[in-house]
Design a protein around this motif. Structure first.
Motif, short mmCIF file in Angstrom:
data_model
loop_
_atom_site.label_atom_id
_atom_site.label_comp_id
_atom_site.label_asym_id
_atom_site.label_seq_id
_atom_site.Cartn_x
_atom_site.Cartn_y
_atom_site.Cartn_z
N ASP A 12 0.82 -1.22 0.00
CA ASP A 12 0.00 0.00 0.00
C ASP A 12 0.85 1.26 0.00
OD1 ASP A 12 -2.75 -1.05 0.07
OD2 ASP A 12 -2.08 -1.96 1.95
N ASN A 13 0.47 2.20 -0.88
CA ASN A 13 1.19 3.46 -1.08
C ASN A 13 2.64 3.24 -1.49
OD1 ASN A 13 -1.08 5.03 -0.37
ND2 ASN A 13 -0.59 4.84 1.79
N CYS A 14 2.90 2.05 -2.04
CA CYS A 14 4.24 1.72 -2.51
C CYS A 14 4.14 1.16 -3.93
CB CYS A 14 4.89 0.72 -1.56
SG CYS A 14 6.66 0.47 -1.85
N PRO A 17 0.55 4.72 -6.17
CA PRO A 17 0.79 6.02 -5.55
C PRO A 17 -0.30 6.43 -4.55
CG PRO A 17 -0.01 6.31 -7.78
CD PRO A 17 0.23 4.84 -7.61
N ARG A 18 0.08 7.30 -3.66
CA ARG A 18 -0.84 7.82 -2.65
C ARG A 18 -2.00 8.59 -3.29
NH1 ARG A 18 0.37 8.32 2.59
NH2 ARG A 18 2.59 8.08 2.14
N SER A 19 -1.78 9.06 -4.51
CA SER A 19 -2.81 9.86 -5.18
C SER A 19 -4.09 9.07 -5.47
CB SER A 19 -2.27 10.43 -6.50
OG SER A 19 -1.83 9.40 -7.36
N LYS A 21 -5.61 7.59 -3.24
CA LYS A 21 -6.36 7.89 -2.02
C LYS A 21 -6.99 6.66 -1.36
CE LYS A 21 -7.31 12.68 -3.32
NZ LYS A 21 -6.24 13.20 -2.46
N HIS A 23 -5.58 5.12 1.01
CA HIS A 23 -5.32 5.35 2.44
C HIS A 23 -6.40 6.23 3.05
CE1 HIS A 23 -2.94 5.93 6.10
NE2 HIS A 23 -3.28 7.20 6.03
N ASP A 174 7.13 2.40 1.86
CA ASP A 174 6.93 3.85 1.99
C ASP A 174 7.02 4.31 3.44
OD1 ASP A 174 3.67 4.51 2.81
OD2 ASP A 174 4.26 2.48 2.27
N ASP A 195 6.62 9.20 -1.99
CA ASP A 195 5.68 9.62 -3.02
C ASP A 195 6.11 10.97 -3.60
OD1 ASP A 195 2.66 8.86 -3.91
OD2 ASP A 195 2.93 11.04 -3.90
N ASP A 198 5.14 14.00 -1.68
CA ASP A 198 5.55 14.14 -0.28
C ASP A 198 6.94 14.74 -0.14
OD1 ASP A 198 3.16 12.99 0.45
OD2 ASP A 198 3.99 10.98 0.76
#
Length: 225
Positions: A12-14, A17-19, A21, A23, A174, A195, A198
């Motif tokens: 996750d988020n790796c 991408p965090r984009s 969303k 998370h 991440d 990210d 970030d």
């Protein structure tokens, strides 16, 4: 036991991408669960959620320790309730990168604090489920939860992947605390994925930081075709 390098990848988020969303959606589901099961206001639920996350690395561990919550029920209401298939899509660039590893020299392994069902859903949505040779996950069916960055979790990952030497363990995540824990545990190569949106941390958690998986090729070119 394998004599290959094992490259452990967080999910996750790796891998995505965090984009996307994911998370943020998960955080809302966790807050909702705290409100429903513990009869809390939104503000109190959010505060307790963050408190447990900071103390234990997982909100669920605080729930299990202090409120006798069934982790598998939690998983069904949170991780398994995420609209993974609707949000995540195949990433040809990621797939091409993963397929460029030389499998005669390296074993690719997933390493997550989520439960196995979440890992399976994510890699299926990303269309990379046949690339990794296995997954080490936080087993919510156990009475005591073991997760990153606990040393026992790194030991479990090595046992699962069939590697006995820290020198053969490479890892990207991440999470600052997870990478810091892996480096302190003695893994040979630790990389914090940051990210693109970030800011980097004030100090490095591991050996390297990167913002694009393709940079791994410059770090360990010997592991690629």
């Amino acid at each position: 036991m394998t004599d290959k390098v094992v490259f452990f990848f967080d999910i996750d988020n790796c891998l995505y991408p965090r984009s996307y969303k994911i998370h943020d959606i998960m955080a809302k589901l966790i807050d909702d669960y705290f409100m429903e099961r513990l009869n809390l206001s939104f503000n109190d639920a959010s505060i307790l959620h963050q408190k447990y996350y900071k103390e234990y690395g997982l909100a669920i561990e605080g729930l299990v320790r202090h409120h006798e919550i069934d982790p598998l029920e939690y998983n069904s209401k949170v991780d398994d309730a995420l609209p993974i298939a609707q949000v995540l899509k195949p990433d040809p660039k990621l797939k091409e990168f993963l397929l460029s590893f030389d499998k005669s020299k390296v074993k690719l392994w997933l390493f997550t604090n989520a439960y196995k069902t979440h890992a399976q859903r994510v890699i299926k949505a990303l269309d990379i489920e046949n690339i990794f040779e296995g997954v080490t996950f936080c087993d919510y069916s156990e009475p005591i939860l073991i997760c990153k960055p606990k040393p026992e979790m790194f030991e479990r990952a090595m046992k699962d992947a069939g590697v006995s030497s820290n020198d053969k363990c490479y890892f990207i995540d991440d999470s600052y605390t997870n990478i810091k824990g892996a480096k302190e545990f003695g893994w040979n190569l630790t990389i914090q994925y940051i990210d693109p949106l970030d800011n980097p941390p004030p100090a490095k958690a591991g050996h390297y930081e990167l913002r694009d998986f393709l940079e791994i090729k410059a770090l360990v070119p010997e592991l690629f075709k």
